[in-house]
Design an enzyme around this catalytic site. Structure first.
Site, short mmCIF file in Angstrom:
data_model
loop_
_atom_site.label_atom_id
_atom_site.label_comp_id
_atom_site.label_asym_id
_atom_site.label_seq_id
_atom_site.Cartn_x
_atom_site.Cartn_y
_atom_site.Cartn_z
N VAL A 73 26.97 48.97 62.93
CA VAL A 73 26.42 48.86 61.59
C VAL A 73 27.28 49.62 60.58
O VAL A 73 27.47 49.16 59.45
CB VAL A 73 24.94 49.32 61.56
CG1 VAL A 73 24.38 49.28 60.15
CG2 VAL A 73 24.10 48.45 62.49
N ALA A 76 30.14 47.38 59.87
CA ALA A 76 29.69 46.24 59.05
C ALA A 76 29.43 46.66 57.61
O ALA A 76 29.84 45.97 56.67
CB ALA A 76 28.42 45.63 59.65
N GLU A 77 28.77 47.80 57.42
CA GLU A 77 28.48 48.24 56.05
C GLU A 77 29.76 48.61 55.32
O GLU A 77 29.91 48.33 54.12
CB GLU A 77 27.50 49.41 56.03
CG GLU A 77 27.13 49.78 54.61
CD GLU A 77 25.76 50.42 54.48
OE1 GLU A 77 25.42 50.77 53.34
OE2 GLU A 77 25.05 50.57 55.49
N THR A 78 30.70 49.21 56.01
CA THR A 78 31.99 49.53 55.40
C THR A 78 32.68 48.26 54.93
O THR A 78 33.12 48.17 53.78
CB THR A 78 32.88 50.29 56.41
OG1 THR A 78 32.23 51.52 56.76
CG2 THR A 78 34.26 50.57 55.84
N SER A 81 30.64 46.39 52.09
CA SER A 81 30.67 47.12 50.81
C SER A 81 32.04 47.04 50.15
O SER A 81 32.14 46.83 48.94
CB SER A 81 30.26 48.57 51.02
OG SER A 81 28.91 48.62 51.44
#
Length: 152
Positions: A73, A76-78, A81
């Protein structure tokens, strides 16, 4: 920002994370973030159409020796974003408002690659699918992240 901040140290951080020099001004005084550094995430491709990075399994495992689900996660968020920020353009800020993950298989060694591709690129929202694969190209997890684009 740390009072020990220097442009030289930030440039070193960005280069170590695989960020091309022409993109450094877009990241301002923020760099890639301390969690990206701690996780060993390195960008290999950066564009609005596709954002790709790798992350080692080593150092990011849970107690059983598998890559931690939270590490998936974080990657994925990196990616989502940064991809949303590329879409929004210089001077804009983006904040994650939703993320979900489905884990398909575990991995205990090697390098994981995450690839973010846009699902929706709007004026105020950007949504990306992020797929993590192992070194053999097998899908490890699928995430979806939505970022809100804030006014400049």
């Amino acid at each position: 920002m740390s009072e020990n901040f220097t442009p030289h140290l930030l440039a070193d951080e960005l280069l170590a994370a695989g960020v091309p020099q022409e993109i450094h001004p877009m990241l301002g005084r923020h760099g890639v973030g301390s969690l990206v550094v701690k996780m060993g995430i390195v960008f290999t491709h950066m564009s609005v159409e596709s954002m790709v990075a790798t992350m080692p399994v080593d150092g990011n495992t849970q107690v059983t020796g598998l890559l931690h689900g939270g590490a998936h996660v974080v990657l994925a968020e990196t990616l989502g974003s940064f991809a949303a920020a590329f879409h929004a353009g210089p001077g804009s800020k983006v904040v994650g408002i939703e993320i979900n993950a489905t884990h398909h298989r575990g991995v205990a060694a090697g390098l994981v690659t995450g690839t973010a591709t846009p699902i929706h690129l709007g004026r105020t929202l950007a949504t990306h699918e992020v797929v993590m694969t192992d070194e053999q190209g097998r899908r490890l997890s699928t995430c979806r992240i939505t970022n809100m684009i804030l006014a400049r």
